[in-house]
Motif scaffolding. Structure first.
Motif, short mmCIF file in Angstrom:
data_model
loop_
_atom_site.label_atom_id
_atom_site.label_comp_id
_atom_site.label_asym_id
_atom_site.label_seq_id
_atom_site.Cartn_x
_atom_site.Cartn_y
_atom_site.Cartn_z
N ILE A 167 0.91 -1.22 -0.11
CA ILE A 167 0.15 0.02 0.00
C ILE A 167 0.91 1.20 0.05
O ILE A 167 1.84 1.32 0.69
N TYR A 168 0.73 2.27 -0.71
CA TYR A 168 1.33 3.66 -1.02
C TYR A 168 0.38 4.66 -0.59
O TYR A 168 -0.62 4.92 -1.47
N TYR A 169 0.54 5.41 0.44
CA TYR A 169 -0.17 6.12 0.97
C TYR A 169 -0.02 7.80 0.14
O TYR A 169 1.05 7.99 0.08
N LYS A 170 -1.12 8.43 0.02
CA LYS A 170 -0.92 9.54 -0.35
C LYS A 170 -0.11 10.48 0.51
O LYS A 170 -0.16 10.33 1.71
N LEU A 171 0.70 11.43 0.04
CA LEU A 171 1.32 12.51 0.76
C LEU A 171 0.36 13.10 1.84
O LEU A 171 -0.93 13.58 1.09
N ASP A 172 0.71 13.44 3.04
CA ASP A 172 -0.15 14.14 3.85
C ASP A 172 -1.51 13.61 4.14
O ASP A 172 -2.48 14.25 4.33
N GLY A 173 -1.80 12.33 4.02
CA GLY A 173 -2.98 11.73 4.21
C GLY A 173 -3.33 11.34 5.72
O GLY A 173 -2.76 11.67 6.67
N ASP A 174 -4.44 10.74 5.84
CA ASP A 174 -4.80 10.41 7.26
C ASP A 174 -3.77 9.24 7.89
O ASP A 174 -3.31 8.60 7.22
N ASP A 175 -3.86 9.22 8.99
CA ASP A 175 -3.33 7.98 9.99
C ASP A 175 -3.87 6.83 9.59
O ASP A 175 -4.90 6.58 9.81
N PRO A 176 -3.11 5.88 8.95
CA PRO A 176 -3.68 4.57 8.44
C PRO A 176 -3.86 3.37 9.15
O PRO A 176 -4.31 2.41 9.03
N ASP A 177 -3.44 3.68 10.53
CA ASP A 177 -3.37 2.49 11.51
C ASP A 177 -4.91 1.92 11.60
O ASP A 177 -5.18 0.69 11.53
N ARG A 178 -6.02 2.60 11.70
CA ARG A 178 -7.34 2.19 11.76
C ARG A 178 -7.69 1.38 10.56
O ARG A 178 -8.49 0.53 10.63
#
Length: 123
Positions: free
Chosen positions: A68-79
């Motif tokens: 998974i590649y998260y967008k920059l300045d995205g939400d915290d992905p933990d949940r």
């Protein structure tokens, strides 16, 4: 059904997903450097045969890798990641590895890699 397609379908139907898209095998060229979207890439890792005693198989353990590649300045992905793990496990998959979070050196995106295995009985 290919394990990567089974996993893609599962992830695409996930409610409240942070992902903009789920791909299999390869990322499209336009996604490689795009840091404005969160995307997942699912690839095959291996398929092991379950051999009973007669030298013929009756099932397969199919392992996949989910990057998974998260967008920059995205939400915290933990949940989101916790819900994703539950989704796979509740649908018959086993989590075999979690490589943790890293930052892509070129795009500066937060990434994570999971490994899941699906036991498929042959008919």
């Amino acid at each position: 059904m290919l394990a990567i397609l089974r996993a893609q379908q599962l992830m695409q139907n996930m409610k409240d997903s942070l992902l903009d898209e789920v791909y299999t095998n390869n990322l499209p060229i336009e996604e490689v450097d795009d840091t404005t979207r969160s995307v997942a890439l699912i690839t095959d890792v291996r398929s092991d045969l379950a051999l009973p005693g007669n030298d013929d198989f009756h099932a397969q353990n199919k392992e996949i890798e989910v990057q998974i590649y998260y967008k920059l300045d995205g939400d915290d992905p933990d949940r989101f990641e916790t819900r994703l793990k539950h989704l796979f496990i509740n649908n018959g998959w086993v989590m075999t590895d979690n490589r943790g979070h890293t930052v892509d050196p070129e795009t500066r995106q937060l990434t994570v890699t999971f490994y899941f295995t699906y036991f498929e009985i042959e008919n």
